[in-house]
Write a protein that holds these residues in place. Sequence first.
Motif, PDB file in Angstrom:
ATOM      1  N   UNK A  39       0.850  -1.193   0.000  1.00  0.00           N
ATOM      2  CA  UNK A  39       0.000   0.000   0.000  1.00  0.00           C
ATOM      3  C   UNK A  39       0.883   1.239   0.000  1.00  0.00           C
ATOM      4  N   UNK A  40       0.254   2.403  -0.170  1.00  0.00           N
ATOM      5  CA  UNK A  40       1.025   3.646  -0.198  1.00  0.00           C
ATOM      6  C   UNK A  40       1.812   3.821   1.096  1.00  0.00           C
ATOM      7  N   UNK A  41       3.057   4.268   0.978  1.00  0.00           N
ATOM      8  CA  UNK A  41       3.921   4.401   2.152  1.00  0.00           C
ATOM      9  C   UNK A  41       5.061   5.371   1.841  1.00  0.00           C
ATOM     10  N   UNK A  42       5.683   5.890   2.897  1.00  0.00           N
ATOM     11  CA  UNK A  42       6.774   6.845   2.718  1.00  0.00           C
ATOM     12  C   UNK A  42       8.100   6.172   2.399  1.00  0.00           C
ATOM     13  N   UNK A  43       8.234   4.891   2.745  1.00  0.00           N
ATOM     14  CA  UNK A  43       9.526   4.214   2.543  1.00  0.00           C
ATOM     15  C   UNK A  43       9.878   4.122   1.059  1.00  0.00           C
ATOM     16  N   UNK A  44       8.875   3.841   0.228  1.00  0.00           N
ATOM     17  CA  UNK A  44       9.174   3.721  -1.212  1.00  0.00           C
ATOM     18  C   UNK A  44       9.572   5.087  -1.788  1.00  0.00           C
ATOM     19  N   UNK A  45       9.017   6.157  -1.217  1.00  0.00           N
ATOM     20  CA  UNK A  45       9.352   7.509  -1.685  1.00  0.00           C
ATOM     21  C   UNK A  45      10.797   7.847  -1.278  1.00  0.00           C
ATOM     22  N   UNK A  46      11.122   7.524  -0.022  1.00  0.00           N
ATOM     23  CA  UNK A  46      12.478   7.796   0.461  1.00  0.00           C
ATOM     24  C   UNK A  46      13.497   6.976  -0.324  1.00  0.00           C
ATOM     25  N   UNK A  47      13.190   5.703  -0.554  1.00  0.00           N
ATOM     26  CA  UNK A  47      14.140   4.804  -1.223  1.00  0.00           C
ATOM     27  C   UNK A  47      14.453   5.291  -2.634  1.00  0.00           C
ATOM     28  N   UNK A  48      13.411   5.634  -3.383  1.00  0.00           N
ATOM     29  CA  UNK A  48      13.652   6.095  -4.747  1.00  0.00           C
ATOM     30  C   UNK A  48      14.233   7.515  -4.750  1.00  0.00           C
ATOM     31  N   UNK A  49      13.820   8.319  -3.774  1.00  0.00           N
ATOM     32  CA  UNK A  49      14.340   9.691  -3.663  1.00  0.00           C
ATOM     33  C   UNK A  49      15.850   9.696  -3.503  1.00  0.00           C
ATOM     34  N   UNK A  95      21.593  10.643  -8.511  1.00  0.00           N
ATOM     35  CA  UNK A  95      21.779  10.761  -9.954  1.00  0.00           C
ATOM     36  C   UNK A  95      21.721  12.217 -10.406  1.00  0.00           C
ATOM     37  N   UNK A  96      21.714  13.135  -9.460  1.00  0.00           N
ATOM     38  CA  UNK A  96      21.823  14.554  -9.820  1.00  0.00           C
ATOM     39  C   UNK A  96      20.523  15.232 -10.169  1.00  0.00           C
ATOM     40  N   UNK A  97      19.398  14.627  -9.782  1.00  0.00           N
ATOM     41  CA  UNK A  97      18.108  15.273 -10.046  1.00  0.00           C
ATOM     42  C   UNK A  97      18.085  16.631  -9.341  1.00  0.00           C
ATOM     43  N   UNK A 109       3.112  11.956 -15.485  1.00  0.00           N
ATOM     44  CA  UNK A 109       3.279  10.743 -16.278  1.00  0.00           C
ATOM     45  C   UNK A 109       4.429   9.911 -15.742  1.00  0.00           C
ATOM     46  N   UNK A 110       4.651   8.758 -16.341  1.00  0.00           N
ATOM     47  CA  UNK A 110       5.725   7.926 -15.815  1.00  0.00           C
ATOM     48  C   UNK A 110       6.864   7.709 -16.789  1.00  0.00           C
ATOM     49  N   UNK A 111       6.819   8.376 -17.929  1.00  0.00           N
ATOM     50  CA  UNK A 111       7.966   8.243 -18.802  1.00  0.00           C
ATOM     51  C   UNK A 111       9.086   9.081 -18.210  1.00  0.00           C
ATOM     52  N   UNK A 112      10.132   8.437 -17.832  1.00  0.00           N
ATOM     53  CA  UNK A 112      11.133   9.119 -17.040  1.00  0.00           C
ATOM     54  C   UNK A 112      12.486   8.483 -17.292  1.00  0.00           C
ATOM     55  N   UNK A 113      13.497   9.311 -17.398  1.00  0.00           N
ATOM     56  CA  UNK A 113      14.847   8.756 -17.505  1.00  0.00           C
ATOM     57  C   UNK A 113      15.772   9.585 -16.642  1.00  0.00           C
ATOM     58  N   UNK A 114      16.387   8.974 -15.683  1.00  0.00           N
ATOM     59  CA  UNK A 114      17.353   9.692 -14.868  1.00  0.00           C
ATOM     60  C   UNK A 114      18.601   9.966 -15.699  1.00  0.00           C
ATOM     61  N   UNK A 115      19.422  10.890 -15.212  1.00  0.00           N
ATOM     62  CA  UNK A 115      20.607  11.292 -15.960  1.00  0.00           C
ATOM     63  C   UNK A 115      21.434  10.060 -16.372  1.00  0.00           C
ATOM     64  N   UNK A 116      21.723   9.230 -15.398  1.00  0.00           N
ATOM     65  CA  UNK A 116      22.392   7.965 -15.704  1.00  0.00           C
ATOM     66  C   UNK A 116      21.357   6.909 -15.404  1.00  0.00           C
ATOM     67  N   UNK A 117      21.055   6.072 -16.379  1.00  0.00           N
ATOM     68  CA  UNK A 117      19.890   5.229 -16.140  1.00  0.00           C
ATOM     69  C   UNK A 117      20.219   3.923 -15.421  1.00  0.00           C
ATOM     70  N   UNK A 118      21.486   3.583 -15.333  1.00  0.00           N
ATOM     71  CA  UNK A 118      21.775   2.298 -14.703  1.00  0.00           C
ATOM     72  C   UNK A 118      22.243   2.511 -13.262  1.00  0.00           C
ATOM     73  N   UNK A 119      21.313   2.457 -12.339  1.00  0.00           N
ATOM     74  CA  UNK A 119      21.657   2.746 -10.953  1.00  0.00           C
ATOM     75  C   UNK A 119      22.368   1.560 -10.317  1.00  0.00           C
ATOM     76  N   UNK A 120      23.400   1.893  -9.599  1.00  0.00           N
ATOM     77  CA  UNK A 120      24.172   0.836  -8.951  1.00  0.00           C
ATOM     78  C   UNK A 120      24.061   1.015  -7.442  1.00  0.00           C
ATOM     79  N   UNK A 145      28.750   4.812  -3.952  1.00  0.00           N
ATOM     80  CA  UNK A 145      28.503   5.682  -2.798  1.00  0.00           C
ATOM     81  C   UNK A 145      27.737   6.928  -3.225  1.00  0.00           C
ATOM     82  N   UNK A 146      27.162   7.584  -2.286  1.00  0.00           N
ATOM     83  CA  UNK A 146      26.275   8.735  -2.459  1.00  0.00           C
ATOM     84  C   UNK A 146      26.961   9.887  -3.190  1.00  0.00           C
TER      85      UNK A 146
END
Length: 350
Positions: free
Chosen positions: A304-314, A320-322, A334-345, A349-350
Amino acid sequence: MKYVLGIESTCDETGIAVVGDGWKILSNVVMTQEDLHARYGGVIPEVACRRHADVLLPLLKRSLHEAGLTLEEIDLIAVAKGPGLIGALLVGVNFARGLALSTRKPLVGVNHIEAHLYSTILDQRPPFPALGVVVSGGHTSLLLAESVGSYQMIGKTQDDAIGEAFDKAARLLGLPYPGGPEIEKLARGGDPKRYPFRAGTLKGRPFDFSFSGLKTALLYRIKGQNAQKTGSITLSDLEKKDLAASFQRAAFADVINKIELAADHFSCNSILIGGGVSQNRAFRAMLAEQVSLPTFWPAPGLCLDNGAMIAALGYHYHREGETTSSFQADPRLGVTHALARSSLDPTRSY
Ligand code: KG4
Ligand code: ZN
């Protein structure tokens, strides 16, 4: 470890969580408004906003307390910026903005749909490309995920979201809101083949959904052809169970068939399933029986909706420099989205 505070208020749950390094959940406090909306049989936006405004501050304190941290120790604030109810979003976004300004912390706005998908994996990395499936009270969406952070919408509902259809079906059967868990419970004792229900298919749009016809078919079964939505329901307990089971089977058969089709069409190597409806055990069992690709489901507290998923993706957005300062609450994000570098590892480190 970098600590992210995640704030969720897109619909009728207020959530505040603290997550370390995008995966370690230190606290995940959610206050549902089900009691408030139950008597209306659905979410009343104005009522939802007021409740969000009332509880955000106490939830913040509780979330920090459970995480064993002070606000000063938080490195980043993340808030769901959409899609969702505009008033509810504004309450959360303004709260987060005020918090960020007063503490001089960075702030990121996170897409709620992407966060649902991210909640299925956290520290794991599925084989990509993956088919993302969001099944919730507000959405029924198929996305093609080339990697975490790079998504493309390939199909969505043209009318009711699947969770909304469950909620409406439950109401027709005289069950309380939210209806999804009630239908699941009732369906357990029923015959899913008794009523030949089918969800809609749209010509030339094989990955889109339509559940309004399914809901109307249920209405007609309950009250006769040309029935009105009002009036008393006189059904035996067994009929109710069979109706719930048949409705549930039809809805999930449709979603699973489209998942199978899309996964095949886009040569996906895994499936990520998020949103409130992913709690449903019958859905999980039906999917496992029909689809052999590795499938990632959210942990119980993350469906269900929760803050943890927001924090994790945030955490990842920020890493990634958003850039943060100029985002707006967007009810139709919308959900079409591409972060600056799309392959997150996750190990970087941060
Ligand atoms: O993800 P969520 O909290 O809301 C949105 O982001 O929209 O999901 C809530 C929806 C409600 O419609 C609820 O009836 C449905 O998820 N739901 C279920 C189950 N548990 C929750 N639907 C079917 N079976 C369930 N067990
Ligand atoms: Zn949601």
